[in-house]
Design a protein around this motif. Structure first.
Motif, mmCIF file in Angstrom:
data_model
loop_
_atom_site.group_PDB
_atom_site.id
_atom_site.type_symbol
_atom_site.label_atom_id
_atom_site.label_comp_id
_atom_site.label_asym_id
_atom_site.label_seq_id
_atom_site.Cartn_x
_atom_site.Cartn_y
_atom_site.Cartn_z
ATOM 1 N N TYR A 89 -32.743 45.284 -60.630
ATOM 2 C CA TYR A 89 -32.412 46.581 -60.804
ATOM 3 C C TYR A 89 -31.084 46.856 -59.714
ATOM 4 O O TYR A 89 -30.879 48.297 -59.636
ATOM 5 C CB TYR A 89 -33.551 47.338 -60.674
ATOM 6 C CG TYR A 89 -34.697 47.407 -61.627
ATOM 7 C CD1 TYR A 89 -34.577 47.303 -63.087
ATOM 8 C CD2 TYR A 89 -35.874 47.107 -61.243
ATOM 9 C CE1 TYR A 89 -35.264 47.456 -64.074
ATOM 10 C CE2 TYR A 89 -36.997 46.895 -62.128
ATOM 11 C CZ TYR A 89 -36.778 46.918 -63.374
ATOM 12 O OH TYR A 89 -37.689 46.679 -64.284
ATOM 13 N N PHE A 90 -30.777 45.947 -59.084
ATOM 14 C CA PHE A 90 -29.839 46.209 -57.948
ATOM 15 C C PHE A 90 -28.846 45.301 -58.328
ATOM 16 O O PHE A 90 -28.953 44.007 -58.710
ATOM 17 C CB PHE A 90 -30.536 45.967 -56.741
ATOM 18 C CG PHE A 90 -31.127 47.005 -56.192
ATOM 19 C CD1 PHE A 90 -30.960 47.681 -55.182
ATOM 20 C CD2 PHE A 90 -32.531 46.972 -56.770
ATOM 21 C CE1 PHE A 90 -31.798 48.703 -54.385
ATOM 22 C CE2 PHE A 90 -33.446 48.104 -56.132
ATOM 23 C CZ PHE A 90 -33.228 48.983 -55.077
ATOM 24 N N SER A 119 -31.024 44.014 -51.509
ATOM 25 C CA SER A 119 -31.453 45.107 -50.993
ATOM 26 C C SER A 119 -33.049 44.685 -50.137
ATOM 27 O O SER A 119 -33.333 43.417 -50.481
ATOM 28 C CB SER A 119 -31.993 46.211 -52.122
ATOM 29 O OG SER A 119 -32.843 45.737 -52.832
ATOM 30 N N PHE A 128 -29.574 48.511 -48.025
ATOM 31 C CA PHE A 128 -28.527 48.065 -48.806
ATOM 32 C C PHE A 128 -27.595 47.352 -48.022
ATOM 33 O O PHE A 128 -26.963 47.799 -47.110
ATOM 34 C CB PHE A 128 -27.759 48.880 -49.758
ATOM 35 C CG PHE A 128 -28.894 50.022 -50.379
ATOM 36 C CD1 PHE A 128 -28.951 49.578 -51.738
ATOM 37 C CD2 PHE A 128 -29.655 50.891 -49.819
ATOM 38 C CE1 PHE A 128 -29.753 50.848 -52.391
ATOM 39 C CE2 PHE A 128 -30.395 51.905 -50.413
ATOM 40 C CZ PHE A 128 -30.562 51.655 -51.860
ATOM 41 N N CYS A 137 -24.153 46.929 -52.465
ATOM 42 C CA CYS A 137 -25.305 46.920 -53.069
ATOM 43 C C CYS A 137 -25.481 48.385 -53.590
ATOM 44 O O CYS A 137 -25.517 49.628 -52.727
ATOM 45 C CB CYS A 137 -26.416 46.635 -52.116
ATOM 46 S SG CYS A 137 -28.019 46.391 -53.015
ATOM 47 N N ARG A 138 -26.024 48.614 -54.787
ATOM 48 C CA ARG A 138 -26.440 49.632 -55.382
ATOM 49 C C ARG A 138 -27.677 49.732 -56.319
ATOM 50 O O ARG A 138 -27.502 48.478 -56.936
ATOM 51 C CB ARG A 138 -25.460 50.584 -55.725
ATOM 52 C CG ARG A 138 -24.654 50.267 -57.042
ATOM 53 C CD ARG A 138 -23.673 49.418 -56.806
ATOM 54 N NE ARG A 138 -22.668 49.081 -57.933
ATOM 55 C CZ ARG A 138 -21.702 48.094 -57.908
ATOM 56 N NH1 ARG A 138 -21.467 47.224 -56.786
ATOM 57 N NH2 ARG A 138 -21.158 47.597 -58.910
ATOM 58 N N ASN A 139 -28.307 50.542 -56.627
ATOM 59 C CA ASN A 139 -29.246 50.345 -57.717
ATOM 60 C C ASN A 139 -28.740 50.998 -59.038
ATOM 61 O O ASN A 139 -27.878 51.593 -59.084
ATOM 62 C CB ASN A 139 -30.670 50.904 -57.226
ATOM 63 C CG ASN A 139 -30.768 52.337 -56.859
ATOM 64 O OD1 ASN A 139 -29.803 53.202 -57.368
ATOM 65 N ND2 ASN A 139 -31.560 52.911 -56.049
ATOM 66 N N ASN A 140 -29.404 50.439 -60.143
ATOM 67 C CA ASN A 140 -28.991 50.904 -61.203
ATOM 68 C C ASN A 140 -29.316 52.392 -61.619
ATOM 69 O O ASN A 140 -30.249 53.016 -60.670
ATOM 70 C CB ASN A 140 -29.927 50.260 -62.522
ATOM 71 C CG ASN A 140 -29.544 48.748 -62.488
ATOM 72 O OD1 ASN A 140 -28.799 48.198 -61.886
ATOM 73 N ND2 ASN A 140 -30.207 48.178 -63.763
ATOM 74 N N TRP A 195 -28.256 57.378 -59.275
ATOM 75 C CA TRP A 195 -28.439 56.050 -58.581
ATOM 76 C C TRP A 195 -27.696 56.364 -56.992
ATOM 77 O O TRP A 195 -27.454 57.435 -56.927
ATOM 78 C CB TRP A 195 -27.322 55.077 -59.204
ATOM 79 C CG TRP A 195 -25.920 55.645 -59.023
ATOM 80 C CD1 TRP A 195 -25.002 56.271 -59.708
ATOM 81 C CD2 TRP A 195 -24.975 55.127 -57.972
ATOM 82 N NE1 TRP A 195 -23.905 56.403 -59.459
ATOM 83 C CE2 TRP A 195 -23.912 55.712 -58.289
ATOM 84 C CE3 TRP A 195 -25.238 54.164 -56.924
ATOM 85 C CZ2 TRP A 195 -22.564 55.405 -57.313
ATOM 86 C CZ3 TRP A 195 -23.966 54.163 -55.825
ATOM 87 C CH2 TRP A 195 -22.770 54.664 -56.050
ATOM 88 N N GLY A 251 -26.726 54.038 -53.255
ATOM 89 C CA GLY A 251 -26.868 52.620 -52.564
ATOM 90 C C GLY A 251 -25.678 52.810 -51.440
ATOM 91 O O GLY A 251 -25.112 53.747 -51.102
ATOM 92 N N TRP A 301 -35.499 52.451 -65.399
ATOM 93 C CA TRP A 301 -34.530 51.714 -65.098
ATOM 94 C C TRP A 301 -33.503 51.655 -66.137
ATOM 95 O O TRP A 301 -33.969 51.382 -67.345
ATOM 96 C CB TRP A 301 -34.887 50.428 -64.500
ATOM 97 C CG TRP A 301 -35.510 50.647 -63.027
ATOM 98 C CD1 TRP A 301 -36.998 50.361 -62.748
ATOM 99 C CD2 TRP A 301 -34.898 50.860 -61.935
ATOM 100 N NE1 TRP A 301 -37.025 50.570 -61.611
ATOM 101 C CE2 TRP A 301 -36.046 50.807 -60.732
ATOM 102 C CE3 TRP A 301 -33.703 51.104 -61.252
ATOM 103 C CZ2 TRP A 301 -35.911 51.003 -59.685
ATOM 104 C CZ3 TRP A 301 -33.526 51.367 -59.923
ATOM 105 C CH2 TRP A 301 -34.491 51.344 -59.065
#
Length: 147
Positions: free
Chosen positions: A28-29, A33, A53, A57-60, A108, A110, A133
């Motif tokens: 999901y990233f 992370s 992060f 980097c970031r999440n969905n 979101w 990140g 997600w």
């Protein structure tokens, strides 16, 4: 302290520590992370974890669903990052920023592309809570963010 590109420097600034690779949620990233639980899941009514992060980097996009209560709090502790709710402008995150995310809001968060970033994630207790997600934040959109 602001933006920190060097991991060793960041580890000095991140008072809770980076923790372990966040393998359980890696799908999901975008990017890597790390997760360091601060309370024990199931033994404390409120789960807190330091989420770190790497640069870029970031999440969905995701939604914290709840019939009542629920949602999430983000307490930014080191580096710089982004938070965005669907249909709204991104918010720049720096140490000391606190974000309150209501249940059922697509969002979101990140790191910025040129710095490490950590926040404490707080799962707000609620009734019939679950996480959904969704799609990744596109490289085109993310790389266009300035700040």
């Amino acid at each position: 302290m602001g933006k920190i590109i060097n991991r060793e420097e960041f580890e000095k600034a991140d008072i809770f520590g980076i923790g372990s690779p966040n393998d359980a949620y890696a799908k999901y990233f975008i990017g890597n992370s790390f997760l360091k639980p601060l309370t024990e899941y199931g033994k404390c009514p409120v789960f807190l974890a330091n989420v770190t992060f790497e640069p870029g980097c970031r999440n969905n996009w995701h939604i914290h669903h709840a019939k009542y209560g629920g949602g999430q709090l983000l307490i930014c502790t080191a580096g710089e990052g982004w938070y965005q709710e669907e249909g709204k402008e991104p918010i720049s995150l720096t140490p000391g920023t606190v974000i309150t995310i209501s249940a059922n809001v697509k969002h979101w968060h990140g790191a910025k592309k040129d710095t490490w970033f950590s926040h404490i994630a707080v799962e707000v207790p609620g009734e019939d809570t679950s996480n959904e997600w969704c799609e990744p934040v596109s490289d085109e959109w993310y790389n266009g963010l300035e700040g």
